[in-house]
Design a protein around this motif. Structure first.
Motif, PDB file in Angstrom:
ATOM      1  N   ARG A   1       0.835  -1.197   0.000  1.00 12.35           N
ATOM      2  CA  ARG A   1       0.000   0.000   0.000  1.00 12.35           C
ATOM      3  C   ARG A   1       0.872   1.250   0.000  1.00 12.35           C
ATOM      4  NH1 ARG A   1      -5.010  -0.454   4.055  1.00 12.35           N
ATOM      5  NH2 ARG A   1      -5.439   1.466   2.983  1.00 12.35           N
ATOM      6  N   ASN A   2       0.409   2.246  -0.713  1.00 13.95           N
ATOM      7  CA  ASN A   2       1.126   3.514  -0.795  1.00 13.95           C
ATOM      8  C   ASN A   2       0.465   4.492   0.185  1.00 13.95           C
ATOM      9  OD1 ASN A   2       2.478   5.819  -1.476  1.00 13.95           O
ATOM     10  ND2 ASN A   2       2.144   5.615  -3.674  1.00 13.95           N
ATOM     11  N   TYR A   3       0.909   4.472   1.426  1.00 12.55           N
ATOM     12  CA  TYR A   3       0.301   5.278   2.478  1.00 12.55           C
ATOM     13  C   TYR A   3       0.480   6.771   2.239  1.00 12.55           C
ATOM     14  CZ  TYR A   3      -0.437   1.013   5.108  1.00 12.55           C
ATOM     15  OH  TYR A   3      -0.854  -0.219   5.497  1.00 12.55           O
ATOM     16  N   SER A   4       1.603   7.164   1.685  1.00 13.64           N
ATOM     17  CA  SER A   4       1.814   8.595   1.452  1.00 13.64           C
ATOM     18  C   SER A   4       0.825   9.123   0.407  1.00 13.64           C
ATOM     19  CB  SER A   4       3.251   8.871   1.028  1.00 13.64           C
ATOM     20  OG  SER A   4       3.555   8.205  -0.173  1.00 13.64           O
ATOM     21  N   PHE A   5       0.509   8.312  -0.596  1.00 12.10           N
ATOM     22  CA  PHE A   5      -0.479   8.728  -1.600  1.00 12.10           C
ATOM     23  C   PHE A   5      -1.851   8.852  -0.950  1.00 12.10           C
ATOM     24  CE2 PHE A   5      -3.770   7.588  -4.682  1.00 12.10           C
ATOM     25  CZ  PHE A   5      -3.573   8.569  -5.628  1.00 12.10           C
ATOM     26  N   GLU A   6      -2.227   7.859  -0.151  1.00 17.16           N
ATOM     27  CA  GLU A   6      -3.528   7.892   0.524  1.00 17.16           C
ATOM     28  C   GLU A   6      -3.625   9.097   1.455  1.00 17.16           C
ATOM     29  OE1 GLU A   6      -4.200   4.168   2.489  1.00 17.16           O
ATOM     30  OE2 GLU A   6      -3.949   3.043   0.624  1.00 17.16           O
TER      31      GLU A   6
END
Length: 57
Positions: A5-10
């Protein structure tokens, strides 16, 4: 293998959504304030009740 998962994008998307919502709220409040001022100007057209003058004197 699971996708990472790309947490920074979310997080960025969540921040953008919050910022957009806040801006829309600010615009609604500004429009409401301007409408209220416009209504006050319409009612204060100089006819009728003048609170500055004292008719008792």
């Amino acid at each position: 293998m699971a996708v990472k998962r790309n947490y920074s994008f979310e997080k960025r998307q969540k921040e953008l959504a919050k910022k957009k919502k806040k801006e829309e709220k600010r615009k609604r409040k500004q429009a409401k304030k301007e409408a209220a001022e416009h209504d006050d100007l319409m009612h204060d057209d100089g006819v009728g009740n003048d609170s500055d003058e004292n008719p008792a004197e």
